[in-house]
Write a protein that holds these residues in place. Structure first.
Motif, mmCIF file in Angstrom:
data_model
loop_
_atom_site.group_PDB
_atom_site.id
_atom_site.type_symbol
_atom_site.label_atom_id
_atom_site.label_comp_id
_atom_site.label_asym_id
_atom_site.label_seq_id
_atom_site.Cartn_x
_atom_site.Cartn_y
_atom_site.Cartn_z
ATOM 1 N N ALA A 137 -32.511 -64.125 85.290
ATOM 2 C CA ALA A 137 -32.186 -65.544 85.457
ATOM 3 C C ALA A 137 -33.401 -66.312 85.951
ATOM 4 O O ALA A 137 -33.617 -67.462 85.564
ATOM 5 C CB ALA A 137 -31.034 -65.698 86.430
ATOM 6 N N ALA A 138 -34.188 -65.675 86.777
ATOM 7 C CA ALA A 138 -35.379 -66.348 87.308
ATOM 8 C C ALA A 138 -36.385 -66.607 86.201
ATOM 9 O O ALA A 138 -37.074 -67.625 86.209
ATOM 10 C CB ALA A 138 -36.005 -65.502 88.405
ATOM 11 N N ILE A 139 -36.454 -65.690 85.231
ATOM 12 C CA ILE A 139 -37.360 -65.934 84.098
ATOM 13 C C ILE A 139 -36.764 -67.006 83.196
ATOM 14 O O ILE A 139 -37.459 -67.884 82.686
ATOM 15 C CB ILE A 139 -37.545 -64.668 83.248
ATOM 16 C CG1 ILE A 139 -38.175 -63.565 84.067
ATOM 17 C CG2 ILE A 139 -38.443 -64.963 82.064
ATOM 18 C CD1 ILE A 139 -38.457 -62.349 83.219
ATOM 19 N N ALA A 140 -35.445 -66.896 83.014
ATOM 20 C CA ALA A 140 -34.786 -67.833 82.101
ATOM 21 C C ALA A 140 -34.890 -69.261 82.600
ATOM 22 O O ALA A 140 -34.943 -70.192 81.817
ATOM 23 C CB ALA A 140 -33.321 -67.443 81.938
ATOM 24 N N ARG A 141 -34.872 -69.429 83.892
ATOM 25 C CA ARG A 141 -34.927 -70.787 84.451
ATOM 26 C C ARG A 141 -35.865 -70.794 85.640
ATOM 27 O O ARG A 141 -35.425 -70.820 86.783
ATOM 28 C CB ARG A 141 -33.502 -71.194 84.874
ATOM 29 C CG ARG A 141 -33.279 -72.671 85.030
ATOM 30 C CD ARG A 141 -33.370 -73.384 83.706
ATOM 31 N NE ARG A 141 -32.440 -72.859 82.739
ATOM 32 C CZ ARG A 141 -31.154 -73.187 82.698
ATOM 33 N NH1 ARG A 141 -30.651 -74.014 83.563
ATOM 34 N NH2 ARG A 141 -30.364 -72.694 81.773
ATOM 35 N N PRO A 142 -37.176 -70.737 85.389
ATOM 36 C CA PRO A 142 -38.105 -70.579 86.516
ATOM 37 C C PRO A 142 -38.072 -71.753 87.488
ATOM 38 O O PRO A 142 -38.169 -71.581 88.673
ATOM 39 C CB PRO A 142 -39.465 -70.464 85.843
ATOM 40 C CG PRO A 142 -39.301 -71.033 84.491
ATOM 41 C CD PRO A 142 -37.887 -70.889 84.112
ATOM 42 N N GLY A 143 -37.903 -72.926 86.974
ATOM 43 C CA GLY A 143 -37.891 -74.084 87.879
ATOM 44 C C GLY A 143 -36.494 -74.594 88.121
ATOM 45 O O GLY A 143 -36.278 -75.790 88.221
ATOM 46 N N GLY A 144 -35.523 -73.701 88.145
ATOM 47 C CA GLY A 144 -34.126 -74.097 88.298
ATOM 48 C C GLY A 144 -33.851 -74.728 89.642
ATOM 49 O O GLY A 144 -34.741 -74.902 90.470
#
Lengths: 559, 322
Positions: A61-68
Motif C-alpha cells: 500500500a505504501a508503494i501504491a500510494r506513497p504520498g497518501g
C-alpha cells in the motif's frame, strides 16, 4: 541532500518494507519450530505468516500510494495490537487485543462523515455534460445515511427519525465490535475451560461447540460487513487509504488458531465451509450484479474463499485459505481508486466512460485483467484454483463448484465493468504486478510462506488433501491416496505462453498485420445496470440479484 | 523438478504447440469451420434484420446480423493510440486458447511430463470470450447492446451446467486432471463411479449449446478478426474436452502402441465429429426459438445435476464413515 529528501518523502514506505522484510525473516526463523523467547510469547509459522501478510500489505500500500493521507495514530496502533495478539499464547489477551483493534476501527468505515453529492459537483472534474441518468444521485432508502434526508422534518416524528438514522449509522459502524464481542465470548469460554494458553497440553479439551461457534461468528461477521455497499455513492475526489479494509483478514486468525488446539469435528468444518463458500458466492454475484459496488465486494469474495479453505481442515485447505488472504490483500489495494464517476455508473450512463476508454493506457487495461481471476497465472485465479483442488480432495465437490463460479464471475465482472471506473493508476499497477508475481511464483510463495504453517498445524488437520509443490514447474493438490486432484504447472504454462506470444507476434509482424486500428467514438451501448436488469428473464438464476428493469428505469428517470 | 527438467519439458512440448493438438491442426480446423459457416450464411436467405429488435420478441440475434455489420469496426478491442500494447491484448485472444488446446491430452499427442487440469484449461479457453464481452460492451448503438446482451445471457446460462457437469465427472475420477477424466471406467470400477462418469460425460455434452452460444442461445460473431479466431479455438477446445471421455470407446487400449498399430486410430475422429453433428442438429432445430424457455430448461438441468452431486457426496460420506 537528494537522498535526505528521498528519505523524508518515503520514510513510511521504507519503514513498511523494513517491517515486512523483518516479518519474512521471522517466518524463515520459525519455519522449522516455533520461536518461544519468553513464557507467554510464541511465534509459530501461522502467526509469522499473518504478520508477514499484514506488514506486506501495508508495504504494498505504501508503494501504491506513497504520498497518501497521513496514517494518524490509529493505523500504527492497530498494527501493533494485531502483531502483539499474534505473538502471544494467552487466549484472553488475544480476545482483548482484538476488542481494542475493533474499537480503533470504529468510525473508520465509509459511513463516517461522508455524504453523497450530486453529479453537478462532479461536472468540473470530468468536463462532461451529464446525461439523462446523471441528473440526480440514486440513494436507495436502505443506505445508512438515508435517514439524513429527513433533516427538515419537524416535531417528534422528525426527532424520532433522526434518532433512528443515528442508531443505524452507529450499527453500521459496529460490526467489528460485534465480532470482537463474539471472540471475547469464544476465547473467554476457552480460557474458562482450561485453555488459558492455546499451547497448553490440555488446551484441546477446552475446545467445544460453544467456543467454536462464537469464534466462527467473529470470523464471518467482518466478511459480511455491509458497509461496502454505500461506497459507490461516495463522492470522494481525494482518494483515501482505508487501511482498516486491509486489516479485515485479521479476523481469520483466531479461527485458524483453533487448529493448534486440536482437530475440528465434521459439523464445525461443514458450518465453516457453508458460511465461507456462501459469503464468497454472494460477494462475487453481488459484484457482478451491482457493478458500482464492485470495489468493495470483489475482495470480500476472496475473504470468503479464505474462510472456506480454512474450514476444510486439511493441508490443502489451509494452503488455499492462506493464499486467498494474499489475494485479498492485493485486490483490496487495487480497490483504492478514485471514485469520481460511480454515480454515473449506477445510473447506467456510460457516455463519459466511452470517452475515457478511447485512449486507455494498455498497462492499466491489462492490470484490470491481471486482477480479475480470468488469467491462470494470477493470484486471484490461483486462490480459487487451490480451493477447488482442496475441496475435491476433501470430498466437498459443491464447494469446488462455488469457488470455480467465484473465479468465473470475477472474470466476467472484470469484462463487464473492469475499465468503467477511473483508476488510480499507480495502485492498479502495483496490485497487478503483485498479482502476476504471486500467481506465476505460486509454488515458491507457497513453499516459503505457507508450507511451514501447514506443517506446524498438522496436529489439527486431517489427511484428506495436501499440496504438492514442484518449485520449478508449479503446484498440485493431492488427496489422501496421493492422487493428483489438480495440477497447475504455472511456471511452465507461463513459459509456453511466452513462446506462443513471441511466435504470433513474429507472424503478425511478418504479415504486416501488426497495425493499430483506431475507431471513432459513438453512442454507448446500454448501461451495465440496465443490461443486467434486462437479463433477469433470460438468466433465471440471476433474477434474485439484479434489480428489476422497472426499478432501473425509475432510477434513470429520477422518479 | 529442476530448472533443467523445466527446459526439457519445454523442448518436448513443441509438437503439441505447433502441430497437434494446437498449432496447425487447430488452425486448420478453425479455418474449415469458418469456411463452412460462411458458406451456410450465403446459402440461407437473411431474415428481417430488425426482427430481434421488436418489442416482446425474444428471438436471439442470428449470425446474419453480424455479417451485415462486419464492415463496421466499432466493436474492435483495438481502441487505442497505443497500438503496440493494445495489439498484445488482441494477440492474447489467440495465444491463450491456443495454449489451452495444445495442453489437452488427446490420443497420440506428444507426451509432456506435467499435465494441466481442467480448471486451468478452461480458463485459457474462456479468455477470448471475456475479451469479446468487454469489447462489445464498449460498442455503440442498439446492435451492440443486443450483441452483448445475447452473449452475456448465453455465458451466464452456460457456466452453471458446465461447472456442475465437470464436478459430476470429477466425482467419478476424483481428479481434475484431464487425463484422468478421459479414462473410461474399467471392470473393477465401482458401479457408482462408472455411472457418475458417464452421467458427467453426457452432462458435458448437454452443457455445450449455451457455452458455445448456438441454437436458441445463438450469438453473433465478433467483428475483430483476432476475437473470431480466439472464439473458434475456444469452441474447438470445448468440443474436444467434451469428446475426451468418449475417446476411450474407440481408442486403442495400449497408450504406447504406434499410431498405425491397428485400424482403430481411424475411428478417433468419430467422437468429436459426432458431437459436432449433434451440436449442428441442435443449432438447426432450435435456431430462433425462445432462449428464455431453454434457459429455464437449463435451470432445471442444473437442479438435476445438483441433486446428482448431493447424492454422490452423500454416498461418498457414507463410504468414508463406514
Amino acid at each position: 541532500m537528494r537522498s535526505l529528501h528521498f528519505l523524508r518523502r518515503n520514510w513510511r514506505a521504507l519503514l513498511a518494507w523494513a517491517a515486512a522484510l523483518g516479518a519474512l525473516a521471522l517466518l524463515w526463523a520459525a519455519r522449522a519450530a516455533p520461536l518461544q523467547p519468553a513464557a507467554l510469547v510464541r511465534v509459530d509459522a501461522l502467526s509469522a505468516f499473518f504478520s508477514f501478510a499484514l506488514l506486506g500489505g501495508v508495504a504494498l500500500a505504501a508503494i501504491a500510494r506513497p504520498g497518501g493521507e497521513p496514517l494518524g495514530w490509529r493505523t500504527p496502533a492497530a498494527l501493533a495490537l494485531l502483531l502483539i495478539a499474534w505473538g502471544t499464547t494467552l487466549t484472553p489477551i488475544i480476545a482483548g487485543l482484538y476488542l481494542l483493534f475493533a474499537l480503533m476501527g470504529v468510525g473508520r468505515g465509509p459511513t463516517n462523515d461522508q455524504r453523497p453529492t450530486t453529479n453537478d459537483d462532479q461536472q468540473p472534474a470530468t468536463g462532461q455534460r451529464p446525461t439523462t441518468g446523471d441528473r440526480r444521485p440514486t440513494i436507495p432508502s436502505t443506505q445508512p445515511w438515508a435517514g439524513d434526508n429527513i433533516g427538515d422534518t419537524p416535531g417528534l416524528v422528525g426527532r424520532a427519525l433522526r434518532m433512528w438514522a443515528a442508531t443505524r449509522r452507529g450499527l453500521a459502524a459496529a460490526p467489528n465490535l460485534v465480532a470482537a464481542g463474539a471472540l471475547l465470548v469464544g476465547y473467554g469460554a476457552l480460557a474458562a475451560r482450561g485453555a488459558l494458553r492455546y499451547d497448553a497440553r490440555t488446551a484441546g479439551a477446552a475446545l467445544d461447540s460453544f467456543a467454536f461457534w462464537f469464534v466462527l461468528l467473529a470470523a464471518v461477521i467482518p466478511i459480511l460487513d455491509l458497509r461496502t455497499a454505500p461506497q459507490s455513492k461516495i463522492q470522494n475526489l481525494k482518494s483515501k487509504i482505508r487501511h482498516f479494509d486491509l486489516f479485515s483478514f485479521a479476523w481469520l486468525y483466531p479461527l485458524a488458531r483453533l487448529y493448534s488446539l486440536g482437530p475440528w469435528n465434521t459439523g464445525w468444518s461443514f458450518a465453516t465451509l457453508l458460511l465461507g463458500g456462501g459469503a464468497a458466492l454472494w460477494a462475487a454475484l453481488a459484484a457482478l450484479a451491482r457493478p458500482a459496488d464492485r470495489r468493495g465486494l470483489a475482495p470480500r469474495s476472496f475473504l470468503g474463499l479464505a474462510l472456506a479453505g480454512l474450514g476444510l481442515g486439511t493441508g490443502a485447505g489451509v494452503a488455499a485459505g492462506c493464499y486467498a488472504v494474499l489475494a485479498y490483500l492485493i485486490l483490496t489495494i487495487e480497490g483504492w481508486d478514485k471514485e469520481t464517476i460511480d454515480n454515473r455508473q449506477e445510473t447506467g450512463a456510460t457516455q463519459s466512460l466511452v470517452s475515457d476508454l478511447q485512449s486507455p493506457h494498455l498497462l492499466v487495461s491489462w492490470s484490470r485483467w491481471l486482477l480479475s481471476g480470468a488469467i491462470p497465472l494470477t493470484a486471484p485465479f490461483v486462490a480459487a484454483w487451490m480451493l477447488v483442488g482442496a475441496s475435491v480432495a476433501g470430498g466437498v465437490a459443491l464447494l469446488a463448484g462455488a469457488a470455480w463460479l467465484v473465479a468465473l464471475l470475477s472474470g466476467l465482472t472484470a469484462a463487464l465493468g473492469g475499465t468503467q471506473t477511473q483508476p488510480d493508476r499507480r495502485a492498479l499497477l502495483v496490485a497487478a504486478g503483485a498479482s502476476a508475481v504471486l500467481g506465476v511464483g505460486a509454488p515458491l510463495f507457497t513453499t516459503t510462506l505457507i508450507q511451514p504453517a501447514i506443517e506446524q498445524l498438522q496436529g489439527g488437520l486431517t489427511p484428506y488433501g495436501d499440496v504438492n509443490i514442484w518449485p520449478w514447474v508449479g503446484l498440485a493438490t493431492i488427496d489422501a491416496a496421493h492422487t493428483p486432484v489438480t495440477t497447475l504447472p504455472s511456471i511452465a504454462v507461463a513459459a509456453f505462453m511466452l513462446v506462443l506470444s513471441a511466435l504470433v507476434y513474429l507472424i503478425a509482424r511478418l504479415r504486416g498485420a501488426w497495425t493499430p486500428e483506431t475507431t471513432p467514438a459513438g453512442a454507448p451501448a446500454a448501461g451495465l445496470g440496465t443490461l443486467l436488469a434486462g437479463l433477469r428473464d433470460e438468466v433465471p438464476w440471476l433474477g434474485a440479484l439484479a434489480p428489476r428493469p422497472a426499478d432501473e428505469e425509475r432510477r434513470v428517470d429520477g422518479e | 523438478l529442476t530448472a533443467n527438467e523445466l527446459l526439457a519439458l519445454l523442448g518436448r512440448a513443441w509438437p503439441r504447440l505447433l502441430i497437434y493438438p494446437g498449432g496447425l491442426a487447430a488452425f486448420a480446423l478453425v479455418w474449415l469451420i469458418a469456411r463452412a459457416q460462411n458458406k451456410e450464411q450465403r446459402t440461407i436467405q437473411p431474415t428481417t434484420p430488425s426482427a430481434g429488435l421488436r418489442a416482446g420478441d425474444d428471438r436471439r440475434p442470428t449470425a446474419d446480423a453480424s455479417s451485415k455489420t462486419q464492415t463496421d469496426s466499432q466493436f474492435s478491442i483495438l481502441h487505442s493510440q497505443f497500438f503496440i500494447l493494445n495489439s498484445w491484448l488482441d494477440l492474447s485472444a489467440i495465444v491463450l486458447p491456443w495454449l489451452g488446446l495444445a495442453l489437452l491430452p488427446l490420443p497420440h499427442a506428444a507426451a509432456i511430463g506435467r499435465q494441466t487440469d481442467l480448471i486451468a484449461g478452461l480458463a485459457l479457453l474462456e479468455w477470448p470470450l471475456l475479451l469479446t464481452l468487454a469489447a462489445e460492451l464498449r460498442g455503440c448503438g442498439s446492435e451492440a447492446s443486443r450483441r452483448v446482451r445475447s452473449r452475456l445471457a448465453a455465458t451466464l446460462n452456460g457456466y452453471p451446467p458446465l461447472i456442475l457437469a465437470t464436478l459430476v465427472l470429477v466425482s467419478a475420477a476424483g481428479s481434475f486432471d484431464l487425463a484422468a477424466l478421459a479414462r473410461a471406467p474399467e471392470g473393477a470400477t465401482p458401479a457408482r463411479a462408472a455411472l457418475l462418469h458417464w452421467l458427467g460425460a453426457t452432462a458435458w455434452l448437454l452443457a455445450l449449446p449455451p457455452a458455445l452460444g448456438i441454437g436458441a442461445f445463438a450469438t453473433p460473431r465478433p467483428i475483430a478478426y483476432a476475437l473470431r479466431i480466439g472464439l473458434g479455438l475456444r469452441a474447438l477446445g470445448l468440443v474436444t474436452i467434451a469428446a475426451l471421455p468418449w475417446f476411450a470407446l474407440v481408442a486403442t487400449s495400449d497408450e504406447h502402441a504406434p499410431v498405425t498399430a491397428d485400424a482403430r486410430w481411424l475411428l478417433l475422429p468419430l467422437p468429436p465429429l459426432a458431437i459436432a453433428g449433434l451440436l449442428w442438429g441442435f443449432a438447426r432445430l432450435t435456431a430462433g426459438r425462445s432462449a428464455r424457455r431453454w434457459a429455464r430448461a437449463y435451470l432445471a438441468f442444473d437442479a438435476a445435476l445438483l441433486l446428482v452431486l448431493l447424492w454422490a457426496a452423500y454416498t461418498a460420506l457414507r463410504a468414508r464413515l463406514a
